[in-house]
Write an enzyme that holds these catalytic residues in place. Sequence first.
Site, PDB file in Angstrom:
ATOM      1  N   TYR A  33       0.838  -1.202   0.000  1.00 50.12           N
ATOM      2  CA  TYR A  33       0.000   0.000   0.000  1.00 50.12           C
ATOM      3  C   TYR A  33       0.868   1.246   0.000  1.00 50.12           C
ATOM      4  CZ  TYR A  33       0.952   0.944   4.961  1.00 50.12           C
ATOM      5  OH  TYR A  33       1.563   1.255   6.144  1.00 50.12           O
ATOM      6  N   LYS A 147       6.621  -1.789   1.829  1.00 52.83           N
ATOM      7  CA  LYS A 147       5.423  -1.226   2.476  1.00 52.83           C
ATOM      8  C   LYS A 147       4.270  -2.211   2.320  1.00 52.83           C
ATOM      9  CE  LYS A 147       3.124   3.258   3.092  1.00 52.83           C
ATOM     10  NZ  LYS A 147       3.196   3.319   4.553  1.00 52.83           N
ATOM     11  N   GLU A 180      12.313   2.360  14.128  1.00 52.07           N
ATOM     12  CA  GLU A 180      11.374   3.416  13.722  1.00 52.07           C
ATOM     13  C   GLU A 180      10.113   3.281  14.554  1.00 52.07           C
ATOM     14  OE1 GLU A 180       9.855   2.830   9.710  1.00 52.07           O
ATOM     15  OE2 GLU A 180       9.955   0.658   9.953  1.00 52.07           O
ATOM     16  N   LEU A 205      11.034   1.446   7.045  1.00 52.41           N
ATOM     17  CA  LEU A 205      10.420   1.938   5.820  1.00 52.41           C
ATOM     18  C   LEU A 205      11.079   3.278   5.503  1.00 52.41           C
ATOM     19  CD1 LEU A 205       8.082   1.403   3.774  1.00 52.41           C
ATOM     20  CD2 LEU A 205       6.887   3.212   5.000  1.00 52.41           C
TER      21      LEU A 205
HETATM   22  N1  PLP Z   1       7.549   3.895   9.061  1.00 53.32           N
HETATM   23  C1  PLP Z   1       6.460   3.124   9.027  1.00 53.32           C
HETATM   24  C2  PLP Z   1       6.495   1.771   9.648  1.00 53.32           C
HETATM   25  C3  PLP Z   1       5.293   3.587   8.407  1.00 53.32           C
HETATM   26  O1  PLP Z   1       4.203   2.802   8.357  1.00 53.32           O
HETATM   27  C4  PLP Z   1       5.288   4.880   7.827  1.00 53.32           C
HETATM   28  C5  PLP Z   1       4.081   5.399   7.164  1.00 53.32           C
HETATM   29  O2  PLP Z   1       3.095   4.755   7.046  1.00 53.32           O
HETATM   30  C6  PLP Z   1       6.445   5.651   7.908  1.00 53.32           C
HETATM   31  C7  PLP Z   1       7.568   5.127   8.511  1.00 53.32           C
HETATM   32  C8  PLP Z   1       6.490   7.023   7.293  1.00 53.32           C
HETATM   33  O3  PLP Z   1       6.472   6.938   5.896  1.00 53.32           O
HETATM   34  P1  PLP Z   1       5.948   8.148   4.998  1.00 53.32           P
HETATM   35  O4  PLP Z   1       6.765   9.346   5.402  1.00 53.32           O
HETATM   36  O5  PLP Z   1       6.230   7.720   3.603  1.00 53.32           O
HETATM   37  O6  PLP Z   1       4.508   8.337   5.303  1.00 53.32           O
END
Ligand code: PLP
Length: 284
Positions: A33, A147, A180, A205
């Site tokens: 996603y 993701k 994270e 991610l």
């Molecule tokens: N880390 C995780 C596990 C996430 O699920 C997300 C966003 O859904 C992020 C980091 C931040 O990613 P983004 O800045 O692309 O929204």
Amino acid sequence: MSRVAYVDGQYLPHHLAAVHIEDRGYQFADGVYEVMGVVGGSLLDEGPHLTRLARSLAELRIPAPMSMAALRIVMREVIRRNGVHDGIIYVQITRGVASRDHAFPKAAGPVLVVTSRRKRPADPRAVDDGVAVITIPDIRWQRCDIKSVALLPNVLGKQRAKEAGAFEAWQVDREGKVSEGTSTNAWIVTSDATVITRQADSAILNGVTRLAILDIVRREGYAFVERPFSVAEAKSAREAFLTSTVVDLLPVVTIDGDPVGNGQPGTLSGKLREYYLARAASAI
Ligand code: PLP
């Protein structure tokens, strides 16, 4: 205006939108996603999000349901039909519908779902006062760079945070380093004003917001290093913050109840948030 979802080739009223019970996303979390921001009716950082989507699909060998150009059209149509000016768009692609068997099905085609909703305005208290995080063991798999919709550890972690009265849970790897948050990337600012965030390896991610903040940090000439940091280092940092598409950038003022710096949102975090919002506004 009633909500509309795109489901596998059709625009449907949101309350009637459904996928089959043997969709592999439902049975195996076999899907990926993206969540993108909609600012002033336009998609924010569409390119990096679609690049990451294509990479997630390729890593899992899920065929793209349509060309990226066609997906861009569908996303715009979903935004238009929902009258979203400022909000988010959710894009999900699963391996498709097939009778339950772990190995990839031969006949199934990928199923695309696109929804969009207006963004809840950022909680001014979270921005002005900062947020609390707790730390929890990172129990996820070794490909957190993909993701995928397999978010159960993230769900459990976020629930633990909520029950502890915190906004987010920072997941900690076996070496004692913060990987994270459950839906955000984690950052600290050291006493010598160096911005630190973990390098984009398979433990995290690679957030699109993370990349945008790194660009800003570079552009503005702040010192930064992409490396893991420990919980102890985070607790003794001058500032901490978290980032994602949904929350932009929020200052972190306590970790496991211990104050970060003076327990107030950091100055640099505030500046980076302003730069980030200005960048988003200028992208319209
Ligand atoms: N880390 C995780 C596990 C996430 O699920 C997300 C966003 O859904 C992020 C980091 C931040 O990613 P983004 O800045 O692309 O929204």
